[in-house]
Write a protein that holds these residues in place. Sequence first.
Motif, short mmCIF file in Angstrom:
data_model
loop_
_atom_site.label_atom_id
_atom_site.label_comp_id
_atom_site.label_asym_id
_atom_site.label_seq_id
_atom_site.Cartn_x
_atom_site.Cartn_y
_atom_site.Cartn_z
N UNK A 192 36.22 20.84 -1.24
CA UNK A 192 35.64 22.62 -1.24
C UNK A 192 34.84 23.26 -2.11
N UNK A 193 35.74 22.53 -3.67
CA UNK A 193 35.00 23.87 -4.56
C UNK A 193 34.04 23.05 -5.26
N UNK A 194 33.59 22.08 -5.38
CA UNK A 194 32.41 21.29 -5.60
C UNK A 194 30.61 21.96 -4.71
N UNK A 195 30.40 23.03 -5.13
CA UNK A 195 29.08 22.82 -4.54
C UNK A 195 28.01 21.80 -3.59
N UNK A 196 27.71 21.20 -3.48
CA UNK A 196 26.82 19.80 -3.12
C UNK A 196 26.03 20.96 -1.07
N UNK A 197 24.72 20.27 -1.55
CA UNK A 197 24.61 20.15 -0.39
C UNK A 197 25.13 19.99 0.57
N UNK A 198 24.83 21.04 1.75
CA UNK A 198 25.64 20.67 3.08
C UNK A 198 25.22 19.85 4.81
N UNK A 199 23.87 20.17 4.25
CA UNK A 199 22.54 19.74 5.15
C UNK A 199 20.85 20.13 5.32
N UNK A 200 21.58 18.93 4.17
CA UNK A 200 19.79 18.96 3.90
C UNK A 200 18.93 17.17 4.29
N UNK A 201 17.77 17.92 4.54
CA UNK A 201 17.07 16.36 4.56
C UNK A 201 16.83 15.72 3.39
N UNK A 202 16.77 13.97 3.86
CA UNK A 202 16.66 13.60 2.67
C UNK A 202 15.45 12.33 2.71
#
Length: 459
Positions: free
Chosen positions: A416-426
């Motif tokens: 959880x420390x890596x702030x990656x996209x949670x719910x993007x459109x691809x």
Amino acid sequence: MQEILLIDFGSTYTKVTIVDLEREEIIGTAAAGTTIASNIMEGLNHALAQIPEPPGGWNFARKLACSSAAGGLRMMASGLVKELTAEAARRAALGAGARVLEVFSYELTSEDIERIAQAQPDILLLAGGTDGGNKEILLKNAERLLELPFSLPVVVAGNKVVSSQAAEIVRCKHDPVVVAGNVMPELNVLEVESARDAIRGIFLNQIVRAKGLDKAETFIERVMMPTPAAVLSAAELLSQGYGDEKGLGELLIIDVGGATTDIHSIAAGEPSKPGVMLKGLPEPYAKRTVEGDLGMRYSAEALVAASGKRLHQVLGWRDEEIQEQLGFVQADPWRVPQNEREASFDTAMGRMAVELSMKRHVGTLQVVYAPFGVSYVQQGKDLTQLPVVVGTGGVLLHHGEPLAVLRGALFNAAEPTFLKPQNPDFYLDQDYILASMGLLREVNPLVALRLLKKYCVKL
């Protein structure tokens, strides 16, 4: 028809895109192996031969190119403090489309000079000191560069009080030497545009010839920029739009290549939750990172090593099976999967490249325990709310499950420390046109934007 030929001389493949400006259509795309070792025109001609010519042949109004062939634009940088001017120099080089081999901080040592000599970069960026700040390091490092056994292009982008003096010292051995604006004129203030322009100028005037790309200049109009700079330019255009034509908003480009995996984020990256404090240098709105150990072909061995046991877990293969498949792709960097087993290997490798490169690109969140309670500190970009991710690169185009690779970009609750996209459109750059549209932006940004929106398909 008003036809424009757009060429990307890649590290593995030479890609061509032919655009009809009047109809705002892509007439054809093709790719063939890059032939930098013999004559770069061979690969280009092989690619062009795959697109049927109209009656009477092609009549190109413009012929433009970008390149990451022969290792791309390989750079080293030097600054004063690792977290400040040295980091600013690294960002300037990345923003110019370079592959940064190493960044040095403080005073260059004999060992540093030896590493520069062994790496033989295309350009060295010499920075250090804020304007009116430390002068000694920039001058001492300029003197140190005279110990190199060869001449190389140098951009001086440090303390403006002594930049010209440092450049005069460097010119005793090296050519060309260009003075640019300080990459950090004030503490925690980044101004990298001048250095980027200087790097791009040297690339156009020197590096194109040094890498054998000049053999194509009798056919094309010119090589305009390094390929990563073209992709970043296209990403900015697709995000921000042009005139009355809207873009897609904040977005991320994932470019999985044969030698590197590049990530481009066009986003502010501010904290998405209240009460989070920012730490470190301000992040550029248009940010690029390049991972030279996370490529699918030339750096496949390093990618396997970087993945640890994760690749074994994903594939369920033994060490010897992975090494056997690794041997195939290293022996033939142009190889496309021949069967389901090879496709699964490429998918897993692509997934690893995306996962690892995203962890290096996005910001991190730290929990800090203080006497008055818990607080949160963010370093880098928070991309958890980013709405759009666009994938490009051979591994995403040569099999039927690009989402299996791209999902490596998603937020992982186990990390959880890596702030990656949670719910993007691809989206998928299905015709491999991002670099070409970065080139087209130079002559017709509106058509380039419309083609990006038309040919980048939602998955």
